[in-house]
Design an enzyme around this catalytic site. Structure first.
Site: not given
Ligand code: GLV
Length: 332
Positions: A237, A266, A284
């Site tokens: 994250r 983001e 991501h």
């Molecule tokens: C992706 O970042 C997730 O948390 O599945």
């Protein structure tokens, strides 16, 4: 038939078929992401919500969902949801663990290789017509095999990254709230403090959830502990790293580079990151293997269906709301 489920974004037909099979009517939003106001309006009559990690499900949204029983996030991380508010309101929250472990570890390793061996820079050079023949010192990069990998968070994804690193002959250091003796035995991973990990690693890879405790875990001081030849990899994250401090460290040559799949704000990316050649940026896509993403959507629907039919969803992250648990906990 009245829609019982709101789906905030387009999901796969396989997952919709599951809902249809059970005769559950749904409304699936297509097009630009719902604003908070729209979300609050559309959630009003829903019993279930299927959402993505990019949907912010805060207390106000949850309160607007007066008949809401479950929020099924299509992600393993659920920092986008106010879980405490959900629990207080008696709303179940679920996630999609395990199915994305290997895909996310693959992408992480892709970032390690891409940034160290300058694969994206090489691609840009070839496309721009700048490749004029083999040269002994063209795009020399850092080698990955037999280097030291520091894994921050040796949970499922961290361990899957460690297995890949082991195959590359890397020495593995890890920092985690929990000691993992079986991984130490199997892969020779060594448990160290965060400072030692940052000081010794050639690659530091983050694999921990975003919580108030992990926000800005890596700031100016921590990044300053890393070797100037080391790379930072983040497929967890964005806010775990102080992005402004990272930009400063990269610009000052305090780090060799970074591979980033996630960003602090983001989908906005710090504009200075875009200018740096020693940074590989991906949008991501850690879990974005086709099979994995379909499994995640199916899993979210299964969690939702369980909750709507009065069963405990398999991936409940706030078990405190589960009525029978609450009942059992009560004396008498
Ligand atoms: C992706 O970042 C997730 O948390 O599945």
């Amino acid at each position: 038939m009245k829609e019982r489920v709101l789906i905030t974004r387009k999901i796969f037909p396989e997952a919709l078929a599951l809902l249809k099979e059970q005769g559950i009517a749904y409304e699936m939003h297509e097009g630009p992401p719902l604003t908070k106001q729209e979300l609050r309006r559309r959630i009003e009559g829903a019993e279930g919500l299927i959402c993505l990690l990019s949907d912010r499900i805060d207390r106000e949204v949850l309160e607007a969902g007066r008949g809401l029983r479950i929020v099924a996030n299509v992600a393993v991380g659920y920092d986008n949801i106010d879980v405490q508010a959900a629990s207080e309101l008696g709303i179940m929250v679920t996630n999609t663990p395990e199915v994305l472990t290997e895909a996310t570890a693959d992408l992480t390793f892709g970032l390690i290789l891409a940034v160290a061996r300058r694969i994206v820079e090489g691609d840009r050079l070839v496309r721009s017509g700048g490749f004029h023949g083999w040269e002994l010192d063209l795009l020399l990069g850092a080698e990955v095999h037999h280097k030291i990998l520091g894994i921050v968070g040796l949970g499922r994804i961290g361990q899957a990254v460690a297995r890949r690193a082991h195959g590359f002959g890397m020495e593995i250091l890890y920092f985690d709230p929990i000691r993992r003796p079986e991984v130490e035995r199997e892969l020779g991973a060594r448990f160290v403090g965060l400072e030692e990990l940052l000081q010794r690693s050639d690659f530091v890879s983050l694999h921990l959830p975003l919580t108030p405790q992990t926000r800005h875990l890596l700031g100016k001081r921590e990044l300053g502990l890393m070797k100037p030849t080391a790379f930072l990899i983040n497929a967890a994250r964005g806010p775990i790293v102080d992005e402004a401090a990272l930009v400063e460290a990269l610009k000052a040559g305090k780090l060799a580079g970074a591979g980033l799949d996630v960003f602090e704000h983001e989908p906005n990316v710090h504009p200075e990151l875009l200018k740096l050649d020693n940074v590989v940026l991906t949008p991501h896509i850690g879990s974005a293997g086709r099979e994995t993403r379909v499994k995640m959507a199916l899993m979210a629907v299964e969690n939702l269906l369980a909750a709507l039919s009065g069963q405990r969803p398999p991936n409940l992250v706030n078990p405190e709301v589960w009525p029978s648990l609450v009942k059992r906990a009560r004396p008498g």
